[in-house]
Design a protein around this motif. Sequence first.
Motif, short mmCIF file in Angstrom:
data_model
loop_
_atom_site.label_atom_id
_atom_site.label_comp_id
_atom_site.label_asym_id
_atom_site.label_seq_id
_atom_site.Cartn_x
_atom_site.Cartn_y
_atom_site.Cartn_z
N UNK A 1 0.74 -0.84 0.09
CA UNK A 1 -0.11 -0.14 -0.33
C UNK A 1 0.66 1.59 0.24
N UNK A 2 0.29 2.40 -0.34
CA UNK A 2 0.94 3.34 -0.86
C UNK A 2 1.44 3.61 0.81
N UNK A 3 3.11 4.25 0.47
CA UNK A 3 3.94 4.89 1.21
C UNK A 3 4.12 3.55 2.41
N UNK A 4 3.98 2.56 1.87
CA UNK A 4 4.80 1.60 2.75
C UNK A 4 6.19 1.21 2.39
N UNK A 5 6.37 2.23 0.83
CA UNK A 5 7.97 1.14 0.39
C UNK A 5 8.88 1.60 1.37
N UNK A 6 9.44 2.41 1.26
CA UNK A 6 10.50 1.70 2.25
C UNK A 6 10.26 0.96 3.47
N UNK A 7 9.35 0.93 4.47
CA UNK A 7 9.81 0.39 5.78
C UNK A 7 9.91 -1.17 5.71
#
Length: 322
Positions: free
Chosen positions: A52-58
């Motif tokens: 989901x959007x925004x969780x790429x780096x994590x």
Amino acid sequence: MKAIIYEAYGPPHVLQLKEMPQPVAKDDEVLIAVRATTVSSGDARMRALNVPYGFGLLSRLALGVFAPRTKILGMEFSGVIAAVGAKVSKFEVGASVFGMSPTFGGCYAEYRTFPESGPLAIKPSRITFEEAAALCFGGTTAHDFLRRGKLQRGERLLINGASGAVGTATIQLAKHLGAHVTGVCSKANLELVRSLGADAVIDYKAEDFTRNGQTYDLIMDTAGTAPYARVKGSLRSGGRFLMVLGGLPESLGAVWVNMTTDHKVVAGVAKVLPEDVRLLAELSKAGTYKSVIDRTYPLERMVEAHAYVDEGHKKGNVVITV
């Protein structure tokens, strides 16, 4: 042993069948000869790093920044215990079991070790290994969200995305708890959702449930297409929004909603508890809860199975026989 590994994020063809060393159980572990596993939406997202959007780096920090840290996917399994560690007392060699490995995967293989104290239970004799393998991903997610959402007998629950693994499990568990259930899905899956116990069904292409004047005590979004901003008008005072799938902005916004409205947003990764897996075993044994299987593939056709899941139209679960 044979195993499916992936050494890079990407489309289904990054998955490869290879020979790997057979693991050895530690003192507090059992060695399981895997009979079946599944391709869950979670497996597909981890393979492609499609989060989901925004969780790429994590997600990269958790799974591996440049390449997968754990090479073998697969969160659900069923099989037979082939060996036990010196300190194991709850399980014996030859026992048929099923379970869930939410963090470390490792089930796309002929053998895997598993802690005795983990989310592991005896397989009910009335169901097949394929059916047992598909009990946990949807079942534990549904149970955790319904528990945190404090579903009460007689309350009205709407499930957006009712025909997937989580949706089909939620229908059954919510009905077991005495709720009135409305399922939202495609026209092709209306009968499936109704057959699982849903009191009402809605074809999402024919009707927008947020504009039909109906209100609910709880709304669960398993598909990521019905965020709180869209459904808040369909929630009753004191209603709870169960966000199974959502991006980082929605997750951060949940804090504000919980602080400033009489609604509550329940979000975050579902917990997988050993007692929940044992409960699913009991409900399955009683015939109250069953897994829904769309398609079954052999281990050697894992790429094809992942490609099918990527299409986004599976009904319930896709099972892999090992």
